[in-house]
Design a protein around this motif. Structure first.
Motif, mmCIF file in Angstrom:
data_model
loop_
_atom_site.group_PDB
_atom_site.id
_atom_site.type_symbol
_atom_site.label_atom_id
_atom_site.label_comp_id
_atom_site.label_asym_id
_atom_site.label_seq_id
_atom_site.Cartn_x
_atom_site.Cartn_y
_atom_site.Cartn_z
ATOM 1 N N ILE A 132 0.836 -1.196 0.000
ATOM 2 C CA ILE A 132 0.000 0.000 0.000
ATOM 3 C C ILE A 132 0.874 1.251 0.000
ATOM 4 O O ILE A 132 0.568 2.238 -0.666
ATOM 5 N N GLY A 139 0.831 7.130 -6.352
ATOM 6 C CA GLY A 139 -0.198 8.162 -6.426
ATOM 7 C C GLY A 139 0.400 9.559 -6.337
ATOM 8 O O GLY A 139 0.056 10.451 -7.111
ATOM 9 N N ASN A 167 -2.975 8.678 7.293
ATOM 10 C CA ASN A 167 -3.566 7.375 7.018
ATOM 11 C C ASN A 167 -2.634 6.192 7.189
ATOM 12 O O ASN A 167 -3.093 5.089 7.446
ATOM 13 N N ILE A 171 -3.766 2.571 8.223
ATOM 14 C CA ILE A 171 -3.674 1.446 7.287
ATOM 15 C C ILE A 171 -2.876 0.313 7.919
ATOM 16 O O ILE A 171 -3.287 -0.839 7.903
ATOM 17 N N ILE B 148 -11.474 14.339 -1.383
ATOM 18 C CA ILE B 148 -10.132 14.932 -1.342
ATOM 19 C C ILE B 148 -9.456 14.687 -2.682
ATOM 20 O O ILE B 148 -8.896 15.598 -3.295
ATOM 21 N N LEU B 152 -8.284 17.406 -5.478
ATOM 22 C CA LEU B 152 -6.873 17.540 -5.855
ATOM 23 C C LEU B 152 -6.687 17.441 -7.358
ATOM 24 O O LEU B 152 -5.753 18.019 -7.915
ATOM 25 N N LEU B 162 -6.972 8.913 -12.470
ATOM 26 C CA LEU B 162 -5.989 9.432 -11.524
ATOM 27 C C LEU B 162 -6.590 9.521 -10.119
ATOM 28 O O LEU B 162 -5.976 9.098 -9.138
ATOM 29 N N MET B 165 -6.690 6.231 -8.500
ATOM 30 C CA MET B 165 -5.367 5.783 -8.099
ATOM 31 C C MET B 165 -4.919 6.424 -6.792
ATOM 32 O O MET B 165 -4.309 5.783 -5.941
ATOM 33 N N LEU B 166 -5.242 7.703 -6.633
ATOM 34 C CA LEU B 166 -4.834 8.413 -5.426
ATOM 35 C C LEU B 166 -5.608 7.903 -4.220
ATOM 36 O O LEU B 166 -5.073 7.807 -3.120
ATOM 37 N N PRO B 169 -5.947 3.420 -2.174
ATOM 38 C CA PRO B 169 -5.208 2.906 -1.011
ATOM 39 C C PRO B 169 -5.817 3.352 0.315
ATOM 40 O O PRO B 169 -5.788 2.613 1.285
ATOM 41 N N PHE B 170 -6.398 4.548 0.330
ATOM 42 C CA PHE B 170 -6.967 5.061 1.576
ATOM 43 C C PHE B 170 -8.287 4.374 1.926
ATOM 44 O O PHE B 170 -8.790 4.513 3.037
#
Lengths: 243, 222, 41
Positions: A132, A139, A167, A171, B148, B152, B162, B165-166, B169-170
């Motif tokens: 991650i 990113g 985060n 995570i 967010i 951005l 995009l 992709m950003l 993960p969150f």
């Protein structure tokens, strides 16, 4: 001497070159020293045999991948708050090296996991968090690359880096909760009393080598970024003749 | 401030209801994507039962992503976002209004339909209830964090891909605890922990995400 | 020193693929990064 003047790209540019050379020398010395300990001094691990010798690069790479993310976010935040160009450039310069370290940690993790766990990839908390982290680096770089205006790219990516910093612990904690399957498996080596001092020394020396290397490479990269972004500045034209 | 919140929320909802295609598309996307899984893994109910909660959660997550770029983009393109910023009202409040609208339009319908999808996967009534509750707490977090990313990437090439992709993960922690709660309950374990953490993540993102979104919008408008 | 010969060293007690697979790829990454920085000079 006023050290703050080095926060200006103009003065930092020549300094970065000198510092990079020094850090490269340190990196080379530590690498040779660390590899010597790792391969010729450290004994065979009685449980894992010779396969454990991967930790001399795996653990340092994993440490650096996390450390670089923190430092990158630190510079990004400074750049965002204090509006200093050089800080943002540092953040920019650190990202590719951080991503590379993450990749190395993952790759060597897989090559260690195969003989140790019997599988190239295990959804272990550490490996998964590292994956991650790689996504976060990608990113960050993708966002930066897709914004044309460098100042906007600095600030937007800084926000992303800060969101990431908030985060990352969440995570990591979630992934650990999610998978407690391998508790201790990947750390047993560093924690076990059977770990010879020379193993630990080798690992720490290699960590220093990776650290010095990351600094050196980032400094070279920040020079490139300064060159790209200040291409029109008069001082760059003057100094390029001297450099 | 309160009035500004209501004003923005109403405007967004009115627009959405006038043009229902957005809502309907997202909803059907959710239903179709979730229905694809049995074709991929086979109709064995015992397997579907295991993957069910995860499929519904991933589906909800994709729906949230799908509609994200509309949160600010149209307003950004026609200049009304700039008006909002210059209106003198606190931007964070306006941002919360817009994100709430996004959730009401795309998140809530998905939450309501989710139990139906769950039935297709043979989930028990208990599991369906928990699925509904975790989605109710979790999907607003998806909208907040996702916004967010949307802010951005305003006016940036690469757009929706995009943003995904950003942001993806969150989404991992929410996915872990959201789908995890249903699985844990099915195994007879307590889900208090999962639930508390989901609520904590909701509180944290309500407190912090609007700040990040507001600064991202300001940066985009400069 | 635990190696009896060069072949023994490269075999890494049967773990040669894993140990050298890790080290070589790491070295390649470093070389790639440095070359990339040189190229853009």
């Amino acid at each position: 001497m006023n050290i703050w003047k080095y926060s200006s790209p103009q003065y930092f540019y020549p300094l970065a070159k000198k510092m990079a050379t020094i850090f490269f020398v340190f990196a080379a010395v530590f690498t040779v020293w660390g590899l010597y300990i790792g391969f010729f001094v450290a004994p065979t691990d009685f449980q894992q045999g010779e396969s454990y010798r991967i930790i001399f690069i795996h653990v340092p790479a994993a440490w650096m991948s996390m450390l670089i993310y923190l430092i990158m976010s630190f510079w990004a935040a400074i750049g965002l708050i204090m509006n200093t160009r050089l800080s943002s450039m540092m953040a920019h310069a650190l990202a590719p090296t951080g991503a590379l370290m993450t990749f190395v940690a993952l790759w060597t993790g897989a090559f260690w996991g195969r003989p140790t766990w019997g599988a190239w990839w295990v959804w272990d908390a550490r490996l998964t968090s590292e994956l991650i982290l790689l996504f976060l680096y990608i990113g960050y770089m993708a966002l930066r690359a897709s914004i044309e205006d460098p100042r906007r790219a600095d600030r937007a990516s800084a926000i992303l880096a800060l969101v990431g910093v908030v985060n990352v612990p969440i995570i990591y904690f979630s992934v650990q909760w999610w998978n407690t399957l391998h508790q201790g498996a990947s750390v047993s080596l560093t924690k076990s009393p059977s770990m010879a001092t020379s193993m630990l020394t080798g690992m720490l020396v290699m960590a220093l080598a990776f650290w010095m290397y990351s600094i050196a490479v980032s400094l070279i990269r920040v020079r490139r970024i300064i060159r790209d972004r200040e291409a029109n500045a008069a001082w760059l034209a003057e100094s390029s003749g001297a450099q | 401030m309160y009035q500004a919140f209501i004003f923005v929320l109403r405007k967004e909802l009115l627009l959405a209801f006038r043009q229902k295609t957005d809502m309907v598309t997202v909803l059907f996307f959710f239903i179709i994507v979730s229905s694809l899984f049995p074709f991929a893994v086979g109709p064995e109910l015992s397997i579907l039962k295991i993957i069910g909660p995860g499929v519904v959660w991933v589906g909800a997550l994709l729906c949230s992503l799908l509609a994200l770029h509309r949160v600010f983009e149209t307003d950004f393109n026609d200049g009304s976002l700039e008006h909002l910023v210059l209106s003198g009202e606190p931007l964070t409040v306006l941002v919360i209004a817009k994100v709430s609208a996004h959730w009401l339009i795309t998140g809530l319908p998905v939450v309501i339909v989710a139990p139906l999808i769950g039935l297709q996967f043979g989930l028990s009534v208990d599991s369906l209830t928990i699925l509904l509750i975790t989605l109710l707490v979790g999907t607003p977090v998806l909208s907040l964090i996702g916004s967010i990313g949307a802010a951005l990437t305003l006016g940036v090439r690469g757009g929706a891909a995009l943003t995904s992709m950003l942001i993806l993960p969150f989404y991992v922690p929410i996915l872990i605890f959201g789908a995890g709660a249903v699985v844990a309950d099915a195994q007879g374990l307590s889900i208090d922990g999962h639930f508390s953490i989901l609520v904590a993540m909701l509180c944290l993102s309500v407190a912090l995400a609007p700040l990040a979104i507001a600064s991202a919008i300001k940066i985009a408008l400069e | 020193m635990q190696w009896e010969s060069i072949a023994d060293f490269f075999a890494m007690g049967g773990y040669g693929l894993y140990v050298w697979g890790s080290y070589i790829v790491t070295a390649l990454c470093v070389v790639f990064e440095i070359l990339d920085l040189k190229k853009n000079r």
